[in-house]
Design a protein around this motif. Structure first.
Motif, PDB file in Angstrom:
ATOM      1  N   ALA A 121       0.848  -1.188   0.000  1.00  0.00           N
ATOM      2  CA  ALA A 121       0.000   0.000   0.000  1.00  0.00           C
ATOM      3  C   ALA A 121       0.879   1.233   0.000  1.00  0.00           C
ATOM      4  O   ALA A 121       1.809   1.346   0.790  1.00  0.00           O
ATOM      5  CB  ALA A 121      -0.911  -0.011   1.220  1.00  0.00           C
ATOM      6  N   PRO A 148       1.524   4.911   0.959  1.00  0.00           N
ATOM      7  CA  PRO A 148       0.946   5.789   1.986  1.00  0.00           C
ATOM      8  C   PRO A 148       0.147   6.932   1.359  1.00  0.00           C
ATOM      9  O   PRO A 148       0.504   7.419   0.293  1.00  0.00           O
ATOM     10  CB  PRO A 148       2.175   6.327   2.718  1.00  0.00           C
ATOM     11  CG  PRO A 148       3.287   5.401   2.374  1.00  0.00           C
ATOM     12  CD  PRO A 148       2.965   4.760   1.094  1.00  0.00           C
ATOM     13  N   PHE A 149      -0.887   7.352   2.025  1.00  0.00           N
ATOM     14  CA  PHE A 149      -1.793   8.432   1.604  1.00  0.00           C
ATOM     15  C   PHE A 149      -2.602   8.062   0.363  1.00  0.00           C
ATOM     16  O   PHE A 149      -3.817   8.081   0.381  1.00  0.00           O
ATOM     17  CB  PHE A 149      -1.042   9.753   1.370  1.00  0.00           C
ATOM     18  CG  PHE A 149      -0.206  10.158   2.554  1.00  0.00           C
ATOM     19  CD1 PHE A 149      -0.813  10.380   3.791  1.00  0.00           C
ATOM     20  CD2 PHE A 149       1.173  10.256   2.465  1.00  0.00           C
ATOM     21  CE1 PHE A 149      -0.053  10.736   4.894  1.00  0.00           C
ATOM     22  CE2 PHE A 149       1.938  10.599   3.575  1.00  0.00           C
ATOM     23  CZ  PHE A 149       1.325  10.835   4.785  1.00  0.00           C
ATOM     24  N   ALA A 209      -3.150   5.293  -1.003  1.00  0.00           N
ATOM     25  CA  ALA A 209      -3.950   4.090  -0.826  1.00  0.00           C
ATOM     26  C   ALA A 209      -5.287   4.373  -0.167  1.00  0.00           C
ATOM     27  O   ALA A 209      -6.196   3.561  -0.218  1.00  0.00           O
ATOM     28  CB  ALA A 209      -3.169   3.066  -0.013  1.00  0.00           C
ATOM     29  N   ASP A 210      -5.405   5.552   0.476  1.00  0.00           N
ATOM     30  CA  ASP A 210      -6.641   5.854   1.188  1.00  0.00           C
ATOM     31  C   ASP A 210      -7.657   6.600   0.335  1.00  0.00           C
ATOM     32  O   ASP A 210      -8.763   6.887   0.790  1.00  0.00           O
ATOM     33  CB  ASP A 210      -6.316   6.679   2.448  1.00  0.00           C
ATOM     34  CG  ASP A 210      -5.411   5.885   3.377  1.00  0.00           C
ATOM     35  OD1 ASP A 210      -5.544   4.643   3.382  1.00  0.00           O
ATOM     36  OD2 ASP A 210      -4.558   6.484   4.062  1.00  0.00           O
ATOM     37  N   ILE A 211      -7.297   6.953  -0.885  1.00  0.00           N
ATOM     38  CA  ILE A 211      -8.268   7.596  -1.774  1.00  0.00           C
ATOM     39  C   ILE A 211      -9.403   6.608  -2.013  1.00  0.00           C
ATOM     40  O   ILE A 211      -9.162   5.444  -2.327  1.00  0.00           O
ATOM     41  CB  ILE A 211      -7.618   7.947  -3.135  1.00  0.00           C
ATOM     42  CG1 ILE A 211      -6.388   8.803  -2.919  1.00  0.00           C
ATOM     43  CG2 ILE A 211      -8.617   8.651  -4.048  1.00  0.00           C
ATOM     44  CD1 ILE A 211      -5.601   9.060  -4.187  1.00  0.00           C
ATOM     45  N   PRO A 212     -10.652   7.055  -1.857  1.00  0.00           N
ATOM     46  CA  PRO A 212     -11.734   6.112  -2.095  1.00  0.00           C
ATOM     47  C   PRO A 212     -11.722   5.628  -3.550  1.00  0.00           C
ATOM     48  O   PRO A 212     -11.353   6.390  -4.446  1.00  0.00           O
ATOM     49  CB  PRO A 212     -12.995   6.929  -1.791  1.00  0.00           C
ATOM     50  CG  PRO A 212     -12.566   8.333  -1.584  1.00  0.00           C
ATOM     51  CD  PRO A 212     -11.099   8.382  -1.454  1.00  0.00           C
ATOM     52  N   GLY A 236      -7.826   4.258  -4.583  1.00  0.00           N
ATOM     53  CA  GLY A 236      -6.801   3.759  -3.677  1.00  0.00           C
ATOM     54  C   GLY A 236      -6.653   2.249  -3.737  1.00  0.00           C
ATOM     55  O   GLY A 236      -5.591   1.730  -4.101  1.00  0.00           O
ATOM     56  N   PRO A 237      -7.732   1.515  -3.398  1.00  0.00           N
ATOM     57  CA  PRO A 237      -7.627   0.054  -3.400  1.00  0.00           C
ATOM     58  C   PRO A 237      -7.296  -0.512  -4.780  1.00  0.00           C
ATOM     59  O   PRO A 237      -6.649  -1.547  -4.891  1.00  0.00           O
ATOM     60  CB  PRO A 237      -9.023  -0.406  -2.965  1.00  0.00           C
ATOM     61  CG  PRO A 237      -9.693   0.784  -2.394  1.00  0.00           C
ATOM     62  CD  PRO A 237      -9.031   2.001  -2.942  1.00  0.00           C
ATOM     63  N   ARG A 243      -2.930  -0.215  -3.932  1.00  0.00           N
ATOM     64  CA  ARG A 243      -2.750  -1.352  -3.021  1.00  0.00           C
ATOM     65  C   ARG A 243      -2.438  -2.576  -3.862  1.00  0.00           C
ATOM     66  O   ARG A 243      -3.049  -3.630  -3.721  1.00  0.00           O
ATOM     67  CB  ARG A 243      -4.025  -1.605  -2.214  1.00  0.00           C
ATOM     68  CG  ARG A 243      -4.279  -0.587  -1.122  1.00  0.00           C
ATOM     69  CD  ARG A 243      -5.584  -0.896  -0.408  1.00  0.00           C
ATOM     70  NE  ARG A 243      -5.988   0.223   0.435  1.00  0.00           N
ATOM     71  CZ  ARG A 243      -5.579   0.377   1.679  1.00  0.00           C
ATOM     72  NH1 ARG A 243      -4.798  -0.518   2.234  1.00  0.00           N
ATOM     73  NH2 ARG A 243      -5.985   1.424   2.374  1.00  0.00           N
TER      74      ARG A 243
END
Lengths: 356, 306
Positions: free
Chosen positions: B122, B124-125, B127-130, B133-134, B138
């Motif tokens: 992942a 950082p940062f 990976a958290d985008i809706p 990100g995934p 990731r």
């Protein structure tokens, strides 16, 4: 120099003589495989059968095989090559080799042929098959007990009677336990492509099935099932290694006994054209251990297996309807083998349109 | 995880090996060498990646082994066609056959063993985008590499001096030779890059796509990669477009079947190929731009006169 050449020539002649003599003693039994002999599935099961034959009749026969032979025109060349090289009895081990086998058999009337899972015979061509559907009926029952969503995914290869029969038997088994049970079918249009089989498995899981079963040859779907935490059934070989916590059971093909029996008949000069179709009771088909399921489901599966073996239960027994709702078999009537071997329709409960 | 996201994730996994093998072959062909051995180099990469992963327990080392093995294996082709000036088409085909055979032999003791999957990393940062990100951040390192390689190849071919030389060698080896470019060495390196990429694609198969070893597991993906190079008319980013188009149609047709749309499955199965052909016809509509991009010396042997 001349002396040396002479010596070489006579040695060569001696070697030639020696191999010629041993070839005469041992009958050559040959196999044509559609996949690799180590595919972990269909072809491997045949190769284990071949090894069993070597072990039991090794003093009288030698075996030879060609693997990764594609179905279609290439198959003819492969089979002809074996026929020309002195094979006495040739087993062609895939449905798609049917026409090629018949064609080459006409060219070599003195060579005996055995074609697996087909329906065309000739004076020197026999067919043999296994009642895989008996195992699939048991799998269907287990699936219906184990599935929480009431939907199983089925990865199919090609729309041939053999495969359609398996789908139907699975559904009939499942519906004997849960009358509302449904299956989703995906045709991979291949017997062997780990990537594609995995993709098909993922598509089915993504669409909400929680049990997977396959009629393709690699362990890739089992692996996807393991990764996604659902249960699955193995095909042709025991696939427990690919999913120790995933495999419920597997249909295991055990061809060895048949190969030994037919080769013995061939050696005794008693070989004749037959259409053999054995099942669980004859040991040509066995179920891998029932694992990863509660005891009551296991008990049910074992009981069904025993009933099929004793002949008390025949999976294709009425009342059964076809997919379109029309009557197929009245209550208590069992289907004849001819209809099964040419099966080109779905039974009620299959959520798919049969490719034609 | 929504169904769209799930489909896209499968598409990425299916397209990555195609993109990787194709971008390598693109560089090889840009240097004027047609290597039909992609399938063979890919399967060699797959088996060595799996074997080294099993022996060392580290999929990263396995991946590197796949790259190395693909690169080394390609040098056999390079030696035969560049030094001994053997026919490229025949040698490439032979390389594929040899690769399939040798990999089967090498892999014999690794059959039926549970694979070790290359784990995703992942970022950082990001990976958290809706949604994005995934999907994009990731992923495993091979996916990141595939995109980076395409960008790098684009930069190399069209923005760097060495890339200009490589294209010159592919377009007119005689002129490049006259200008003092070492044609044979350039081609050796280009073939090696192609082999390394195909090896990485193979590693993706046996470490990410289906973490296991089965004989012949590449199942024709090398040939699709070869077709993608032509499809892309030898332009790097079009390889990505082509690879993902092919992957998207392949995966969607499986979903369409599972959904029970009632479209004949034979038709659905042929869709990826049909879609590729249609786009290819549209792209090659303009003959001039196609010709500009086609390496003019593709497949022609070079023998320097002394």
């Amino acid at each position: 120099m001349k002396k040396l050449l002479l010596a070489l020539a006579s040695t060569a002649a001696a070697i030639g003589f020696a191999t010629g003599a041993s070839a005469q003693e041992k009958a050559k039994i040959c196999f044509v495989y559609v996949g690799s002999k180590t595919d972990g599935g269909w072809t491997q099961a045949h190769d284990i059968g071949r090894q069993a034959l070597e072990k039991q009749l090794g003093d009288k026969v030698e075996t030879q095989f060609l693997e990764n032979v594609p179905e279609g025109p290439d198959a003819e060349r492969a089979i002809e090559r074996l026929a020309r090289s002195g094979c006495g009895l040739i087993f062609t081990t895939s449905f798609g080799f049917m026409d090629a086998t018949i064609k080459i058999a006409q060219k070599f009337p003195d060579v005996k042929f055995e074609h697996a899972t087909g329906y065309k015979t000739a004076p020197n061509v026999a067919t043999y098959n296994s009642r895989f559907y008996e195992g699939r009926y048991i799998q269907g029952q287990i699936a219906a007990k184990m599935s929480q969503k009431g939907v199983a995914g089925y990865i199919a290869s090609f729309p041939i009677p053999e495969v359609v029969m398996g789908i139907n038997s699975f559904v009939i088994g499942a519906r004997s336990v849960n009358p509302d049970f449904k299956i989703k079918v995906v045709w991979a249009n291949t017997w062997f492509d780990p990537g594609k089989e995995a993709d098909a498995a993922k598509a089915l899981v993504d669409q909400g099935v929680d049990i997977l079963t396959q009629h393709t040859d690699t362990t890739a779907p089992m692996q996807v099932a393991a990764e996604r935490g659902i249960k699955a059934f193995g095909q042709a070989s025991d696939m427990i290694a690919a999913g120790p916590n995933t495999q419920l059971t597997a249909i295991v093909d055990t061809w060895g006994a048949y190969y030994v029996k037919r080769t013995q008949a061939f050696l005794d000069g008693k070989w004749e054209t037959t259409s053999s179709w054995d099942g669980l009771k004859d040991g040509i088909l066995t179920m891998a251990p029932y694992t990863n399921m509660p005891d009551d489901v296991k008990k049910m599966a074992e009981e069904t297996e025993a009933k099929i073996k004793s002949g008390e239960l025949k999976p294709f027994t009425g009342p059964l309807k076809k997919q379109d709702g029309s009557e197929w078999l009245a209550a208590g009537v069992s289907s004849d083998d001819g209809t099964l071997l040419g099966m080109n329709f779905y039974v009620e409960g299959v959520d798919d349109q049969l490719p034609k | 995880m929504g169904i769209v996201e799930a489909i896209l994730l499968s598409v990425i996994t299916a397209a990555t090996p195609l993109v990787l093998a194709a971008i390598g072959e693109l560089v090889t062909e840009r240097s004027g060498v047609l290597n039909l051995g992609v399938e063979g180099m890919m399967i060699m990469g797959a088996v060595s990646a799996f074997a080294i992963t099993q022996i060392t327990g580290s999929p990263v080392l396995g991946m590197l082994a796949g790259v190395l093995c693909g690169a080394l294996f390609s040098q056999l082709f390079a030696f035969l066609t560049l030094t001994l000036v053997a026919n490229q088409v025949a040698t490439g085909l032979a390389l594929t056959l040899l690769g399939i055979g040798v990999s089967g032999m090498m892999g014999e003791s690794f059959l039926g063993i549970q694979g070790i999957k290359l784990q995703p990393i992942a970022i950082p940062f990001l990976a958290d985008i809706p949604m994005l990100g995934p999907l994009l951040f990731r992923q495993d390192i091979i996916f990141y590499l595939s995109i980076a390689l395409v960008a790098g190849v684009h930069w190399f071919l069209f923005r760097s001096r060495a890339g200009l030389k490589l294209r010159a060698v592919g377009d007119s080896h005689a002129s490049a030779h006259a200008l003092g470019v070492n044609v044979i060495r350039t081609r050796y390196l280009a073939v090696m890059f192609g082999g390394a990429c195909a090896g990485l694609a193979g590693a993706q198969l046996s470490l990410v796509y289906t973490p296991q070893w089965v004989e012949n597991m590449s199942a024709g993906r090398g040939w699709i990669a070869l077709a993608l190079v032509v499809f892309s008319s030898w332009r790097p980013w079009r390889v990505v477009a082509g690879g993902y188009l092919f992957g998207a149609v392949s995966i969607s047709q499986l979903h369409a079947q599972a959904f029970g749309l009632g479209i004949p499955s034979q038709f659905l199965s042929s869709l990826p190929y049909l879609a590729t052909i249609v786009v290819l016809i549209l792209i090659s509509h303009n003959r001039r731009t196609t010709l500009i991009n086609t390496p003019a010396s593709l497949g022609k042997p070079f023998v320097p006169d002394r």
